[in-house]
Design an enzyme around this catalytic site. Structure first.
Site, PDB file in Angstrom:
ATOM      1  N   HIS A 244       0.862  -1.195   0.000  1.00  0.00           N
ATOM      2  CA  HIS A 244       0.000   0.000   0.000  1.00  0.00           C
ATOM      3  C   HIS A 244       0.888   1.231   0.000  1.00  0.00           C
ATOM      4  CE1 HIS A 244      -3.168   2.851   1.126  1.00  0.00           C
ATOM      5  NE2 HIS A 244      -3.999   1.923   0.707  1.00  0.00           N
ATOM      6  N   GLU A 303      -7.833  -5.369  -0.321  1.00  0.00           N
ATOM      7  CA  GLU A 303      -8.373  -6.194  -1.422  1.00  0.00           C
ATOM      8  C   GLU A 303      -8.350  -7.683  -1.148  1.00  0.00           C
ATOM      9  OE1 GLU A 303      -8.642  -2.619  -3.912  1.00  0.00           O
ATOM     10  OE2 GLU A 303      -9.819  -4.196  -2.970  1.00  0.00           O
TER      11      GLU A 303
END
Ligand code: SDX
Length: 361
Positions: A244, A303
């Site tokens: 991320h 996700e």
């Protein structure tokens, strides 16, 4: 200048705070824990919109239900050409049929659009007729009903509400930034949302959850995880669902969604052993990423467990990004309104590195 505007502050916002060091997400003054699994999507949208629409009703349920019915008329434009495209391209094309505007009516139509259009596209691609919305239902319940043609269980509705709330807003991520840039030119909410949809579909952003299912299915069983992951990294592939730009620790949304998957209980919606298998793959991925990239904190992002939750709700992996848009559209609209309320045209500088014109002879 940092590549990708990393660590550059491009706006001050009341919408959400993403603390990458502590792994904390705050949305309009509420921690994720206060919202995920507790608030319905309508409540979250109302929270995000509060202060940015004069005529905002206290409960959005009825107005959002009416907006679903209103936008359903655009489904008539769903022709074979659109059904041959990916779900998000077809959903984007139908959303583009909505008029631009800055008022609450436009916002409600846009809040409804990804839900109504995705259900119609998924059914159309399966050769089934679209199911018209039921304005009397809460949003998550009607989404699942429009998708399947029958009522969903409360556990399924709660899981979808948890997902939509969890992904509704997340600071200045790429799609929200795109929406703010477009809103800053005063183009209108539909234009801003179309920009958000377009940015979201990229595999580095909202396009990741579908490939997580492909990864799990290709690995097949825990014993294969290391070999599969090693060869993916050797090819220079990114592991979908990990890493991320902001979080240097575990994305707090990962566990919020894993909890929601567990609540749906195995056997009824979640394939037996699916969560345990995913946890084994996740553990292997985290260990191997640490070996390969020791100086880069790469942890599970939103996700990975999104994939299991949406799979359990019978969304096809190709439509996972559309479901992400169903939640994030609330954030795009709220940020667009905030940008118009107080921001200037977003227009950064650039450094020219091209050739200079030849000197005149
Ligand atoms: C979302 O911004 C947001 O808030 C987004 C989001 C939201 O709610 O809006 O949180 C939603 O987009 C989540 C991310 C979904 N995408 C994925 O899961 C795709 C896989 N992830 C990576 O592509 C990556 O982690 C990004 C794109 C998410 C972030 O990448 P960065 O910050 O640009 O970091 P980078 O690409 O510069 O990578 C730094 C290093 C690199 O190593 P080197 O090439 O320098 O040796 O870490 C490596 C990368 O190779 N790396 C990975 C990796 N992520 C980073 N290596 C393998 N697998 C990965 N997933």
């Amino acid at each position: 200048m940092s590549d990708g505007l990393e660590d550059v502050v491009a706006a001050h916002t009341v919408m959400s705070e993403v603390d990458g060091q502590r792994g904390v997400l705050i949305i309009r003054g509420h921690s994720l824990d206060e919202l995920a699994g507790r608030a319905r999507f309508e409540d979250l949208a109302s929270l995000l919109f509060s202060g940015f629409f004069d005529d905002l009703p206290s409960d959005l349920t009825a107005a959002l239900g009416a907006a679903r019915v209103e936008v359903f008329s655009e489904v008539a434009g769903l022709d074979t050409g659109l059904l041959d495209r990916s779900p998000i391209e077809a959903m984007r094309a139908l959303t583009a049929r909505l008029a631009d505007g800055d008022d609450l009516a436009t916002a409600l139509r846009l809040l409804a659009a990804p839900a109504v259009f995705t259900a119609a596209v998924v059914r159309g691609q399966a050769g089934e007729a679209p199911v018209p919305p039921d304005a009397s239902l809460p949003h998550a319940a009607d989404i699942l009903r429009m998708l399947r043609g029958k009522p969903a269980t409360q556990a399924q509705i709660d899981a979808l509400d948890t997902y939509l709330v969890t992904v509704s807003d997340h600071g200045l991520n790429a799609s929200t930034f795109a929406a703010r840039v477009i809103a800053s030119t005063r183009a209108g909410l539909t234009s801003a949302v179309l920009g958000g949809i377009s940015a979201l579909r990229g595999p580095l952003h909202g396009g990741a959850p579908g490939p997580v299912i492909e990864m799990l299915d290709e690995i097949g069983q825990p014993a294969n995880a290391r070999a599969w992951i090693e060869s993916a990294l050797a090819r220079g592939d990114r592991l979908m669902g990990f890493g991320h730009r902001v979080y240097r620790v575990r994305d707090p949304r990962a566990d919020a969604l894993k909890t929601a998957v567990r609540k749906m209980s195995e056997g009824s919606n979640v394939r037996p052993g699916r969560v345990a298998f995913a946890e084994a793959v996740e553990a292997a991925a985290l260990a191997i990423l640490k070996e390969h990239k020791p100086d880069r904190a790469l942890d599970t992002n939103v996700e990975f467990y999104t994939a299991l939750l949406l799979e359990a709700l019978d969304f096809p992996p190709a439509a996972f990004t559309c479901v992400f848009a169903m939640g994030r559209v609330a954030g795009w609209i709220a940020h667009a309104r905030e940008q118009v309320a107080g921001g200037r045209l977003i227009r950064p500088q650039s450094i020219y590195v091209g050739p200079q014109p030849r000197q005149a002879a």
